[in-house]
Design a protein around this motif. Structure first.
Motif, mmCIF file in Angstrom:
data_model
loop_
_atom_site.group_PDB
_atom_site.id
_atom_site.type_symbol
_atom_site.label_atom_id
_atom_site.label_comp_id
_atom_site.label_asym_id
_atom_site.label_seq_id
_atom_site.Cartn_x
_atom_site.Cartn_y
_atom_site.Cartn_z
ATOM 1 N N LEU A 11 -25.828 12.552 -44.486
ATOM 2 C CA LEU A 11 -24.893 12.476 -45.605
ATOM 3 C C LEU A 11 -23.653 13.305 -45.259
ATOM 4 O O LEU A 11 -23.773 14.508 -44.977
ATOM 5 C CB LEU A 11 -25.546 13.013 -46.874
ATOM 6 N N VAL A 12 -22.501 12.664 -45.275
ATOM 7 C CA VAL A 12 -21.261 13.353 -44.953
ATOM 8 C C VAL A 12 -20.196 12.966 -45.978
ATOM 9 O O VAL A 12 -20.393 12.039 -46.765
ATOM 10 C CB VAL A 12 -20.755 13.008 -43.541
ATOM 11 N N GLN A 13 -19.083 13.678 -45.932
ATOM 12 C CA GLN A 13 -17.971 13.350 -46.811
ATOM 13 C C GLN A 13 -16.963 12.462 -46.089
ATOM 14 O O GLN A 13 -16.905 12.450 -44.854
ATOM 15 C CB GLN A 13 -17.294 14.625 -47.278
ATOM 16 N N ALA A 14 -16.180 11.759 -46.860
ATOM 17 C CA ALA A 14 -15.132 10.918 -46.279
ATOM 18 C C ALA A 14 -14.231 11.757 -45.386
ATOM 19 O O ALA A 14 -13.854 12.870 -45.748
ATOM 20 C CB ALA A 14 -14.327 10.252 -47.382
ATOM 21 N N GLY A 15 -13.925 11.217 -44.205
ATOM 22 C CA GLY A 15 -13.106 11.919 -43.239
ATOM 23 C C GLY A 15 -13.893 12.681 -42.193
ATOM 24 O O GLY A 15 -13.321 13.091 -41.168
ATOM 25 N N ARG A 70 -11.823 3.890 -34.962
ATOM 26 C CA ARG A 70 -12.513 5.101 -35.419
ATOM 27 C C ARG A 70 -13.841 5.360 -34.710
ATOM 28 O O ARG A 70 -14.290 6.506 -34.665
ATOM 29 C CB ARG A 70 -12.767 4.992 -36.932
ATOM 30 N N PHE A 71 -14.458 4.311 -34.183
ATOM 31 C CA PHE A 71 -15.775 4.457 -33.555
ATOM 32 C C PHE A 71 -15.655 4.279 -32.051
ATOM 33 O O PHE A 71 -14.829 3.495 -31.566
ATOM 34 C CB PHE A 71 -16.740 3.403 -34.094
ATOM 35 N N ASN A 87 -15.742 8.601 -36.253
ATOM 36 C CA ASN A 87 -14.761 9.537 -36.788
ATOM 37 C C ASN A 87 -14.109 8.956 -38.040
ATOM 38 O O ASN A 87 -14.147 7.752 -38.271
ATOM 39 C CB ASN A 87 -13.690 9.839 -35.742
ATOM 40 N N SER A 88 -13.489 9.833 -38.810
ATOM 41 C CA SER A 88 -12.768 9.412 -40.023
ATOM 42 C C SER A 88 -13.615 8.476 -40.867
ATOM 43 O O SER A 88 -13.167 7.392 -41.273
ATOM 44 C CB SER A 88 -11.441 8.732 -39.636
ATOM 45 N N LEU A 89 -14.822 8.884 -41.140
ATOM 46 C CA LEU A 89 -15.745 8.023 -41.878
ATOM 47 C C LEU A 89 -15.257 7.748 -43.286
ATOM 48 O O LEU A 89 -14.620 8.595 -43.927
ATOM 49 C CB LEU A 89 -17.133 8.656 -41.911
ATOM 50 N N LYS A 90 -15.558 6.538 -43.744
ATOM 51 C CA LYS A 90 -15.168 6.078 -45.072
ATOM 52 C C LYS A 90 -16.415 5.724 -45.873
ATOM 53 O O LYS A 90 -17.456 5.398 -45.284
ATOM 54 C CB LYS A 90 -14.272 4.850 -44.948
ATOM 55 N N VAL A 125 -21.732 8.065 -46.673
ATOM 56 C CA VAL A 125 -20.433 8.728 -46.725
ATOM 57 C C VAL A 125 -19.998 8.811 -48.179
ATOM 58 O O VAL A 125 -19.814 7.784 -48.836
ATOM 59 C CB VAL A 125 -19.382 7.967 -45.894
ATOM 60 N N SER A 126 -19.845 10.022 -48.669
ATOM 61 C CA SER A 126 -19.435 10.204 -50.062
ATOM 62 C C SER A 126 -17.916 10.347 -50.143
ATOM 63 O O SER A 126 -17.268 10.840 -49.221
ATOM 64 C CB SER A 126 -20.098 11.447 -50.646
#
Length: 127
Positions: A11-15, A70-71, A87-90, A125-126
């Protein structure tokens, strides 16, 4: 037979960034291209990226969310492992990510062209 085990989801945050790994075992000398697919809830499994047997050729999904920008997919044949640097996950990247291995040459993008699959790793991605 070939066994594939994915790791690195979470679980990660956007970006934020994540790196997924997929370790292959068994008859790894039969493996040619390896790829990542993903499946979001209620959607079909979709192609993300593929890398050929020697790592010199790659292909990415041609989608509106610019996965290619991004990938990055790489592989280490000495470790029988393929990676997906994200990277830069959305939030729209949220899905179960699956590793797949094929016995045919090239860089196939259809799930039907893959012989072996991992169990998947969840990426959330939150916003």
């Amino acid at each position: 037979q070939v066994q594939l085990v994915e790791s690195g989801g979470g679980l990660v945050q956007a970006g934020d960034s994540l790196r997924l790994s997929c370790a292959a075992s068994g008859r790894t000398f039969d493996i040619k291209p390896m790829a990542w697919f993903r499946q979001a809830p209620g959607k079909e499994r979709e192609f993300v990226a593929v890398i050929n047997w020697n790592g010199r050729s790659t292909a990415y999904a041609d989608s509106a969310d610019s996965v290619k920008d991004r990938f990055t997919i790489t592989r280490d044949n000495a470790k029988n492992t393929v990676y997906l640097q994200m990277n830069s996950l959305k939030p729209e990247d949220t899905a179960v990510y699956y590793c797949a291995a094929s016995l045919q040459l090239g860089t196939p993008t259809s799930p039907r062209q893959y012989n072996y699959w991992g169990q998947g790793t969840q990426v959330t991605v939150s916003s």
